[in-house]
Design a protein around this motif. Sequence first.
Motif, PDB file in Angstrom:
ATOM      1  N   ILE A   1      -1.805  -1.661   3.827  1.00 50.65           N
ATOM      2  CA  ILE A   1      -2.982  -2.079   3.082  1.00 50.65           C
ATOM      3  C   ILE A   1      -4.039  -2.620   4.044  1.00 50.65           C
ATOM      4  O   ILE A   1      -5.203  -2.246   3.960  1.00 50.65           O
ATOM      5  CB  ILE A   1      -2.610  -3.127   2.008  1.00 50.65           C
ATOM      6  CG1 ILE A   1      -1.735  -2.488   0.922  1.00 50.65           C
ATOM      7  CG2 ILE A   1      -3.873  -3.727   1.399  1.00 50.65           C
ATOM      8  CD1 ILE A   1      -1.168  -3.457  -0.081  1.00 50.65           C
ATOM      9  N   LEU A   2      -3.635  -3.523   4.941  1.00 51.12           N
ATOM     10  CA  LEU A   2      -4.605  -4.110   5.876  1.00 51.12           C
ATOM     11  C   LEU A   2      -5.218  -3.057   6.790  1.00 51.12           C
ATOM     12  O   LEU A   2      -6.402  -3.115   7.103  1.00 51.12           O
ATOM     13  CB  LEU A   2      -3.953  -5.215   6.708  1.00 51.12           C
ATOM     14  CG  LEU A   2      -3.655  -6.503   5.956  1.00 51.12           C
ATOM     15  CD1 LEU A   2      -2.887  -7.469   6.845  1.00 51.12           C
ATOM     16  CD2 LEU A   2      -4.919  -7.146   5.443  1.00 51.12           C
ATOM     17  N   TYR A   3      -4.417  -2.102   7.230  1.00 57.01           N
ATOM     18  CA  TYR A   3      -4.903  -1.017   8.079  1.00 57.01           C
ATOM     19  C   TYR A   3      -6.042  -0.287   7.373  1.00 57.01           C
ATOM     20  O   TYR A   3      -7.099  -0.037   7.952  1.00 57.01           O
ATOM     21  CB  TYR A   3      -3.730  -0.080   8.390  1.00 57.01           C
ATOM     22  CG  TYR A   3      -4.054   1.129   9.216  1.00 57.01           C
ATOM     23  CD1 TYR A   3      -4.186   1.034  10.597  1.00 57.01           C
ATOM     24  CD2 TYR A   3      -4.198   2.384   8.625  1.00 57.01           C
ATOM     25  CE1 TYR A   3      -4.456   2.153  11.368  1.00 57.01           C
ATOM     26  CE2 TYR A   3      -4.461   3.507   9.382  1.00 57.01           C
ATOM     27  CZ  TYR A   3      -4.598   3.384  10.757  1.00 57.01           C
ATOM     28  OH  TYR A   3      -4.865   4.489  11.514  1.00 57.01           O
ATOM     29  N   GLY A   4      -5.851   0.029   6.106  1.00 60.03           N
ATOM     30  CA  GLY A   4      -6.879   0.700   5.331  1.00 60.03           C
ATOM     31  C   GLY A   4      -8.101  -0.165   5.100  1.00 60.03           C
ATOM     32  O   GLY A   4      -9.240   0.298   5.243  1.00 60.03           O
ATOM     33  N   VAL A   5      -7.888  -1.436   4.749  1.00 57.88           N
ATOM     34  CA  VAL A   5      -8.996  -2.364   4.506  1.00 57.88           C
ATOM     35  C   VAL A   5      -9.852  -2.515   5.757  1.00 57.88           C
ATOM     36  O   VAL A   5     -11.083  -2.464   5.696  1.00 57.88           O
ATOM     37  CB  VAL A   5      -8.453  -3.738   4.035  1.00 57.88           C
ATOM     38  CG1 VAL A   5      -9.520  -4.811   4.070  1.00 57.88           C
ATOM     39  CG2 VAL A   5      -7.860  -3.621   2.640  1.00 57.88           C
ATOM     40  N   MET A   6      -9.209  -2.687   6.899  1.00 60.38           N
ATOM     41  CA  MET A   6      -9.978  -2.867   8.138  1.00 60.38           C
ATOM     42  C   MET A   6     -10.729  -1.604   8.521  1.00 60.38           C
ATOM     43  O   MET A   6     -11.871  -1.667   8.969  1.00 60.38           O
ATOM     44  CB  MET A   6      -9.052  -3.317   9.267  1.00 60.38           C
ATOM     45  CG  MET A   6      -8.618  -4.761   9.131  1.00 60.38           C
ATOM     46  SD  MET A   6      -7.627  -5.322  10.515  1.00 60.38           S
ATOM     47  CE  MET A   6      -5.996  -4.858   9.967  1.00 60.38           C
TER      48      MET A   6
END
Length: 176
Positions: free
Chosen positions: A1-6
Amino acid sequence: ILYGVMNEEPGVWCERSFAPWGDMEDEMRKVGLPLYALESGDPLDRFDIIGFSLGYEMAYSNVLNMLDLAGLPLRNADRPELAPLVVAGGTCCYNPEPLAPFMDLFVLGEGEEVTLEYIRLFRQARDEGWDKPRFLREASHIPGIYVPSLYDVTYHEDGTVAAVTPRFDDVPAVVT
């Protein structure tokens, strides 16, 4: 999720790196190959921010080994420059003290919004020429961010945390 958000954030490119298995680590050390990002192959020490997702305590030694493989000093006190900033988050960060000497900051709790907030602050600090202490003090005001170098921690005889006391008047208190 964080990979995508960033990676959805304009001007941010998030890449991944992994702790190599023992045989790969041996070969990397033998030829002097630093730990690198999967997508670009760039050495980790060239990144602005290096983040670790900690799901269980057994990963702690991997964190230190990865920093060493990247050619970075292990202790936060030995990395005085703003970049690379070394960050950790995840379920194991609810008790950050075992890794406190090594991380510049921790994300406590859900990281999706907090991560973008500290990244934006980091970019401002980099662009405006802030030093690392100024950035860390500003980051400590973001809810969910814990900056271990800004606190003194005392322990009970059984090793549990007795108190976490801010070192400076402008640093928020931590709920223990």
